[in-house]
Structure formats: structure tokens, C-alpha cells
Design a protein around this motif. Structure first.
Motif, PDB file in Angstrom:
ATOM      1  N   GLU A 119       0.831  -1.205   0.000  1.00 37.18           N
ATOM      2  CA  GLU A 119       0.000   0.000   0.000  1.00 37.18           C
ATOM      3  C   GLU A 119       0.867   1.256   0.000  1.00 37.18           C
ATOM      4  N   GLN A 120       1.963   1.244   0.746  1.00 38.94           N
ATOM      5  CA  GLN A 120       2.856   2.401   0.784  1.00 38.94           C
ATOM      6  C   GLN A 120       3.445   2.712  -0.586  1.00 38.94           C
ATOM      7  N   HIS A 121       3.591   1.691  -1.413  1.00 38.17           N
ATOM      8  CA  HIS A 121       4.206   1.879  -2.739  1.00 38.17           C
ATOM      9  C   HIS A 121       3.169   1.800  -3.868  1.00 38.17           C
ATOM     10  N   ALA A 122       1.893   1.875  -3.511  1.00 35.86           N
ATOM     11  CA  ALA A 122       0.844   1.738  -4.521  1.00 35.86           C
ATOM     12  C   ALA A 122       0.878   2.864  -5.545  1.00 35.86           C
ATOM     13  N   ARG A 123       1.382   4.039  -5.162  1.00 36.35           N
ATOM     14  CA  ARG A 123       1.420   5.177  -6.089  1.00 36.35           C
ATOM     15  C   ARG A 123       2.750   5.279  -6.840  1.00 36.35           C
ATOM     16  N   ASP A 124       3.646   4.329  -6.622  1.00 36.31           N
ATOM     17  CA  ASP A 124       4.914   4.372  -7.356  1.00 36.31           C
ATOM     18  C   ASP A 124       4.666   4.230  -8.855  1.00 36.31           C
ATOM     19  N   ARG A 168       4.650   2.884 -12.485  1.00 37.63           N
ATOM     20  CA  ARG A 168       4.752   1.532 -13.041  1.00 37.63           C
ATOM     21  C   ARG A 168       5.505   1.591 -14.368  1.00 37.63           C
ATOM     22  N   ALA A 190      -2.372  -0.970 -11.661  1.00 38.35           N
ATOM     23  CA  ALA A 190      -2.360   0.339 -11.010  1.00 38.35           C
ATOM     24  C   ALA A 190      -2.310   0.249  -9.499  1.00 38.35           C
ATOM     25  N   HIS A 191      -2.797  -0.858  -8.928  1.00 45.26           N
ATOM     26  CA  HIS A 191      -2.824  -0.997  -7.476  1.00 45.26           C
ATOM     27  C   HIS A 191      -2.608  -2.468  -7.135  1.00 45.26           C
TER      28      HIS A 191
END
Length: 487
Positions: free
Chosen positions: A359-364, A366, A415-416
């Protein structure tokens, strides 16, 4: 005293009586689809002997199970044909039945129960099979039992789910030897005398007719007319106990010595037994027995003290150790988790540390985003992943190491991580011949950190979850011929 199976494997599903003047004993075969090495079958035989009644074996196949397709239907019907041959000379009535339209099976168990003395059903860690037996038991007036023969360790002998393989391995090494003393009968019909039933009542056979010889011999025409997914075709491997034993013999002859190095796709030494184990066409006891015969092993050779290590406890060859750790530790680890929890294949069932780091890296950022359709068609920029996906589409399986890589790459292309999790479960269950099974669900969960530990350093997208790349796989593994075949 009714026996036929270890007491720890038998569970009463309802509190109804045995109808001692019933016409027959019913064995409801839904998970252990074989005519030998089967504790549920032995339990049904024991009831038939105790009551002096005929034994009826119902082997049904619904058309509305999850992801029903030609692939799964053909494998199961192959097994039905194999069982029909095996039961032909035994004092039982085998009723292989395939649902031809959705809902057609409604009422079948109740109709049989109206004539039966007792129902013995397969137990299974798979939730919808357990739920089906539980729901039927509430509707019938006679005793229903479920008998577990999923693995070497009885499911009811396990106290809880285990978070990692090491903890479960230590438990197995302490508790399993006592359970190996009870071994299923390889030929439960030897010298068996039971009353014979020539046919089921007409009101049952007219509404739910058994498959005829032509349908069992060549089920393609039947399957083509069923309301299932016809876009996912049958695989080359045939279902059934005969095919399972042939595959086991071939593996022990030509594969097991190379098993410790099975990661190389060009020299795939995996057992490939998972599909027959999933459908119950062969038992873990049979597999262990065949390996034991090859290595002159008996349970007496097991180490006296548990070590928790993968090597040395069984006192077999290094190759045998590696194989048994997969067959017993890892396969049954998933089954135990599935039997003891209700979040097995949900995002919430992953370890807290894994969910948190993903979750912490979900916005990294791709490297690419692929929708489901492109992934299914193997249209990515990664030739190794595309080859693995094509093997899955064609053969219903992926070589073992690449199956893990296959999942790790999808995590980087969605994406997630929650989306990746749901997508991998769906792809696994829809296309893999051993999908919809605790063992393959365990593989998917491992992609996201289940049964693993945090890894350092943290990486984009993956955080502390183990990282794998196609580039490293190409460096480490021999895969030129495999790539040429599937590219």
C-alpha cells in the motif's frame, strides 16, 4: 463399530439418524474421484458391510462451478470414464452424472437420500465443496458424514493455520508419523462381498440419467452442448487414475533425480502431478508409496526428532526430500490455511507487513500498465512473461519457477496491488488446470508476501515484498528452447 477410515478424518455433518432399513448406502464422490487409496470410499464400504446394503457411488459434475469450462469438464469426465471401468467389476453401482443445464441437479441428493440409509461425502478444504455438503445435510432426513482424504495429515488434526512453511514443517514432523500408521487400501474391493443393486429407482434415472458408454468414451460432443465456457479448451493431459499413475511412474523414472534443479524451463523436471491431485484422481499416499518403493523407504525410517528442516527428516534421497517438501509441506500448508480461515484468497488474508508495504508503494510509477485483455492475450513487452502466459493458455500450467515470476510481473503492471491480487486469482482459477485449489492459491499469495518474510532493500512498487525480474531469470535459467516453443 464402524471403521473404514481413521476417526480423526470422519466428521458428522448433521445430527440425523442412520436409516437402517434404507435401500443402499450412498457415497457422494466430489473431491476424491478414484476407486482406490481413498478413506471416504473405505468408510462408505464399511457402512455398506455394517448395514448389509448395496453401495451406490454418485459421481456428479455441475455446470455452474466457478470458471466452468471445457478444460476442467473434460478432465473430470475422463476421470469418470476411468472410474466406470474400475467399478465395473466391483460390487457397487457407479452413477456418473453430468448436469446439462444450470439448476438441473437441484433435488438429486434429496431424491437419493429418500432411499438411502446414510450418506458418506468427501470432505475438502475448498470452501464451496464444504458448503455444498453442509447445505445438503440440512435438507435430508438421514445421517451425512464427510471424510477427509486431502493429504497425509488429517485436516482435523491441525490446530490452526500456519503463517510460514517452517512452522508447519515442524508441526508435521512432530505429528505426522502417528497418522502414517493408518494407510488407505490400494484395492478396497478385494474379496469384498456386498448385496448388488441393479439400478437406481426409475424416478431418479429418468430425471438424472448416468452418462452412457458413448458419452464416457468420447465426451466431446456432450461437453460442447453444455452451458459452460467453450473458449478455454481441453488440454492434452487426460484425467483419471490411470493417467495419474502413468504420470507418477514417468516422473519417478525420468524426472525425480533432476527434481532439485527443476527451475530450468528447458529441462522441466517438475512432477506435473498437481492437476490429478487437485481432482482427487490420485492420493498423496499413493505418491508417497510409489516413491517409497523406489527408494526402499518405510515410515520406520523417519527421523525420531523433528528438525523443521527440509532435508534429512524423511531419510530419503536429496531429490526425494525436495519433492516431499513440495508434496506434503507446501501443498498441505495451503489446505490447512484454507480449512481454518475464511480469508484465504482475499487481500485481507495477506500478512499485515505485506499489505502495508505494498500500500505504501501503490502510487509508485509503473513501467507499464496492461489491462486484463492484453495480459490474457500475452501482449506485453516482456517475452518471458508472454511465453509463460501462452503456456498457461495452451497447457493449463506454467513451469514452476516461471509461475512465480509470472505473478510478480503482474504486480508491477497494474495500477494498485489489490487489483493485481484479484486479477492473478482470476487468471489462475480460470486457466490453470490446478486452479481453484489451496495449493495454487498459496502460490498466488506468495507473490504478495504470504508465507515469506520482508526483504531488503525496499524497492519501488514491491516495497519489502520479494522482487523477481525476467532479466535475472534469463541469466540464471536455461530457457532458450522453452522460449522458442512459446514465443
Amino acid at each position: 463399530m464402524i471403521d473404514g477410515a481413521p476417526a480423526i478424518r470422519v466428521a458428522e455433518v448433521n445430527a440425523r439418524p442412520v436409516r437402517r432399513d434404507g435401500a443402499f448406502v450412498l457415497y457422494w464422490m466430489i473431491a476424491n474421484r478414484r476407486a482406490r487409496s481413498s478413506f471416504p470410499l473405505e468408510r462408505a464400504i464399511a457402512w455398506a458391510k455394517e448395514l448389509d446394503r448395496p453401495l451406490v457411488i454418485l459421481e456428479p459434475l455441475r455446470c455452474d462451478y466457478p470458471f466452468a469450462s471445457d478444460r476442467f469438464h473434460r478432465f473430470v469426465v475422463d476421470g469418470m470414464a476411468d472410474n466406470a471401468r474400475a467399478f465395473a467389476g466391483a460390487p457397487v453401482l457407479h452413477h456418473p452424472w453430468v448436469e446439462r443445464r444450470r439448476g438441473e441437479g437441484r433435488g438429486l441428493i434429496e431424491a437419493l437420500a429418500s432411499h438411502a440409509s446414510v450418506i458418506v461425502a468427501d470432505d475438502s478444504p475448498i470452501p464451496w465443496l464444504r458448503g455444498m455438503v453442509r447445505a445438503a445435510a440440512e435438507r435430508v432426513p438421514i445421517r451425512v458424514e464427510r471424510v477427509d482424504h486431502h493429504g497425509l495429515m488429517p485436516l482435523r488434526a491441525t490446530p490452526r493455520a500456519f503463517p510460514v512453511a517452517h512452522a508447519f514443517r515442524r508441526f508435521l514432523q512432530k505429528e505426522l508419523p502417528a497418522h502414517l500408521a493408518a494407510w488407505p487400501n490400494d484395492d478396497p474391493f478385494a474379496h469384498l462381498v456386498l448385496p448388488r443393486l441393479r439400478a437406481l429407482p426409475r424416478e431418479i434415472t429418468e430425471r438424472w440419467p448416468a452418462l452412457d458408454r458413448d458419452e464416457l468414451r468420447d465426451p466431446a460432443a456432450l461437453i460442447a452442448r453444455l452451458p459452460i465456457d467453450h473458449t478455454i479448451g481441453a488440454i492434452e493431459d487426460r484425467g483419471g487414475h490411470t493417467a495419474a499413475r502413468a504420470r507418477l511412474a514417468a516422473f519417478l523414472e525420468d524426472g525425480i533425480d533432476r527434481y532439485p534443479n527443476r527451475s530450468h524451463p528447458d529441462d522441466d523436471a517438475s512432477s506435473r502431478l498437481s492437476s490429478w491431485l487437485h481432482f482427487g484422481h490420485v492420493s498423496s499416499h499413493e505418491v508417497l508409496g510409489a516413491l517409497g518403493a523406489r527408494e526402499r523407504w518405510t515410515p520406520a525410517k523417519i527421523a525420531k526428532k523433528p528438525t523443521g528442516t527440509r532435508e534429512g527428516w524423511w531419510n530419503v534421497s536429496d531429490a526425494g526430500d525436495a519433492f516431499l517438501d513440495e508434496l506434503v509441506t507446501w501443498r498441505e500448508l495451503g489446505a490447512v490455511r484454507c480449512a481454518h480461515t475464511d480469508d484465504f484468497m482475499r487481500w485481507e488474508g495477506l500478512p499485515a507487513w505485506a499489505r502495508e508495504t505494498l500500500e505504501q508503494h501503490a502510487r509508485d510509477p509503473r513501467p507499464a500498465l496492461y489491462d486484463r485483455a492484453r495480459l490474457v492475450r500475452a501482449e506485453t513487452d516482456d517475452p518471458v512473461w508472454n511465453a509463460a502466459q501462452r503456456q498457461l493458455l495452451a497447457e493449463g500450467r506454467i513451469q514452476n519457477y516461471l509461475r512465480m515470476l509470472w505473478g510478480k510481473r503482474v504486480l508491477a503492471w497494474t495500477a494498485h496491488p489489490r487489483e493485481a491480487f484479484d486479477l492473478l486469482v482470476e487468471l489462475n482459477d480460470r486457466y490453470s488446470i490446478d486452479g481453484r485449489d489451496p495449493a495454487s492459491w498459496l502460490n498466488v499469495g506468495w507473490v504478495f508476501g504470504a508465507y515469506d518474510r520482508p526483504w531488503a532493500p525496499k524497492r519501488p512498487i514491491y516495497g519489502s515484498v520479494r522482487y523477481m525480474t525476467s532479466e535475472s531469470a534469463k541469466r540464471k535459467l536455461r530457457m532458450k528452447r522453452w522460449l522458442a516453443k512459446w514465443s
